[in-house]
Design a protein around this motif. Sequence first.
Motif, PDB file in Angstrom:
ATOM      1  N   SER A  66      26.178 -29.276 111.248  1.00 21.84           N
ATOM      2  CA  SER A  66      24.665 -28.748 110.634  1.00 21.84           C
ATOM      3  C   SER A  66      23.851 -29.844 110.439  1.00 21.84           C
ATOM      4  N   SER A  67      24.582 -31.039 110.280  1.00 26.74           N
ATOM      5  CA  SER A  67      23.810 -32.127 109.786  1.00 26.74           C
ATOM      6  C   SER A  67      23.377 -33.191 110.531  1.00 26.74           C
ATOM      7  N   HIS A  85      20.598 -34.220 113.890  1.00 29.77           N
ATOM      8  CA  HIS A  85      19.440 -34.128 114.180  1.00 29.77           C
ATOM      9  C   HIS A  85      19.017 -34.916 115.280  1.00 29.77           C
ATOM     10  N   LEU A  88      13.703 -32.213 119.160  1.00 27.66           N
ATOM     11  CA  LEU A  88      12.979 -31.376 118.404  1.00 27.66           C
ATOM     12  C   LEU A  88      11.542 -31.114 118.686  1.00 27.66           C
ATOM     13  N   TYR A 124      13.646 -36.454 101.935  1.00 24.87           N
ATOM     14  CA  TYR A 124      13.332 -35.215 102.380  1.00 24.87           C
ATOM     15  C   TYR A 124      12.124 -34.643 101.516  1.00 24.87           C
ATOM     16  N   ASP A 180       8.362 -28.736 111.479  1.00 27.63           N
ATOM     17  CA  ASP A 180       9.830 -28.075 111.804  1.00 27.63           C
ATOM     18  C   ASP A 180      10.654 -28.697 110.752  1.00 27.63           C
ATOM     19  N   THR A 181      11.807 -27.995 110.284  1.00 29.23           N
ATOM     20  CA  THR A 181      12.717 -28.482 109.452  1.00 29.23           C
ATOM     21  C   THR A 181      14.427 -28.304 109.522  1.00 29.23           C
ATOM     22  N   GLU A 182      15.004 -29.155 108.986  1.00 26.18           N
ATOM     23  CA  GLU A 182      16.210 -29.007 109.210  1.00 26.18           C
ATOM     24  C   GLU A 182      16.826 -29.145 107.535  1.00 26.18           C
ATOM     25  N   THR A 225      18.018 -32.192 105.213  1.00 23.60           N
ATOM     26  CA  THR A 225      18.169 -33.556 106.203  1.00 23.60           C
ATOM     27  C   THR A 225      17.020 -33.903 107.025  1.00 23.60           C
ATOM     28  N   SER A 248      12.747 -33.213 107.843  1.00 20.32           N
ATOM     29  CA  SER A 248      11.675 -32.300 107.941  1.00 20.32           C
ATOM     30  C   SER A 248      10.486 -33.333 108.527  1.00 20.32           C
ATOM     31  N   VAL A 299      20.226 -31.151 120.252  1.00 17.20           N
ATOM     32  CA  VAL A 299      20.418 -31.289 118.939  1.00 17.20           C
ATOM     33  C   VAL A 299      21.550 -31.835 118.406  1.00 17.20           C
TER      34      VAL A 299
END
Length: 434
Positions: free
Chosen positions: A26-27, A29, A34, A97, A160-162, A165, A167, A405
């Motif tokens: 999940s970390s 990018h 994106l 972040y 958008d953001t994750e 980690t 932004s 991604v």
Amino acid sequence: MAVAPHHHLVLLVLSLAAAFAAAADSSSHNITALLDGRSEYTLYNSYLSETKVCDEINSEHTVTVLVLTNGAMSSLVANLSLADIKNALRMLTLLDYFDEKKLHSLDAGSELTTSLYQKTGQAAGNMGHVNITDLRGGKVGFASAAPGAKFQSTYTKRVDTEPSTLSVLEVSDPITFPGLFGSPSASSVNLTDILDKAGCKQFAQLIVSSGVVKMYQAAMDKALTLLAPNDDAFKAKGLPDLSKLSSADLVTLLQYHALPQYAPKASLKVAKGDIPTLASTGAGKYDLSVVASGDDVFLDTGLGKSRVASTVLDDTPTVILTVDSLLLPSEQFGGAPSPAPAPGPAADVPASAPAPETSAPAPSPKAAGKKKKAKSPSHSPPAPPADSPDLAPADAPEGDAADKVDSKKNGGASAAVSFAATVACIALPVAAFL
């Protein structure tokens, strides 16, 4: 039937392993993936790829990217070189972040944070830090830490953001300061002079005497990554006697020290597969491969590895890097090379190819030190660098969005996967035994 206590332990260990693996996945990018498909940021996104700043962004675990609309980006790039545009994009990249909530809840209404430009070490003093201030009327402004800098750039909206980690926020204008632009151009520098000053005098002598310097200069206008061995590299124990090479073989060796593409260190770090050199034949011969370890990047010839030591010049589409040892292609030196003779009082050095000395061992990749980063007085220090060497660069994403991604993994993710695998390997045999 009740479950034995030791079975509970095994299940707990396996659950922890799965959790770490999920966290690793999940970390990751990919900034260009994106932004792909968002028409208002196409110009910004294209320059991320062209300057390779996208690779620097993707190497950061925690990052905030301040994007400009096509109109604002057009005004920025109108009279700038690619090198200056690259620095402007780095100033818009914050190594912490920040989402909308955090922007409006800053301690004392203001915070100083580190930009990607400050991390490069090119900034004078703390000029590459960014002052974020919650202004009156609900606006949030961004300015350089330079004294008297105005808040010309303001927060517009969330893109958008994750969580925790990445932004991505839209801002009205770039963040600039006097001295940010005006980077030295590759076309305006003397190649041999810049190599001399970088401690690569013997390499400079070789490219001049062999005539390869003209090949390099011709390639600089298109795309060139020069991998220049420092003077200590020519003192390595067991180095082949370069004076015994024919003129053609010497030219090939020197061509092997250059890539026909713009590949700064951050891009090499995430490169995947073999990389062609100016000496490559198209059949995989005279290619290089890359091995990354933490913040270090090593070039593998098949016979040995050489660490990328420093960046001498980064002016898109040309970058000059120094390396700790000579790059010896296996196609030329795959057999038992003849070592260079030990230098003596009467040793003659041919004009066309200076014979190297053999007095000190070359630096080992394991002992190679990491490049120091500029210290930040900010409340938001840079995140740790990525560790994963085997992922494709993000400037030309392919496949569906999910594949895009997943194209870059950070150092924390690699460590988590390694830990999860170790725990699982221990737990499974225990479960079988019990």
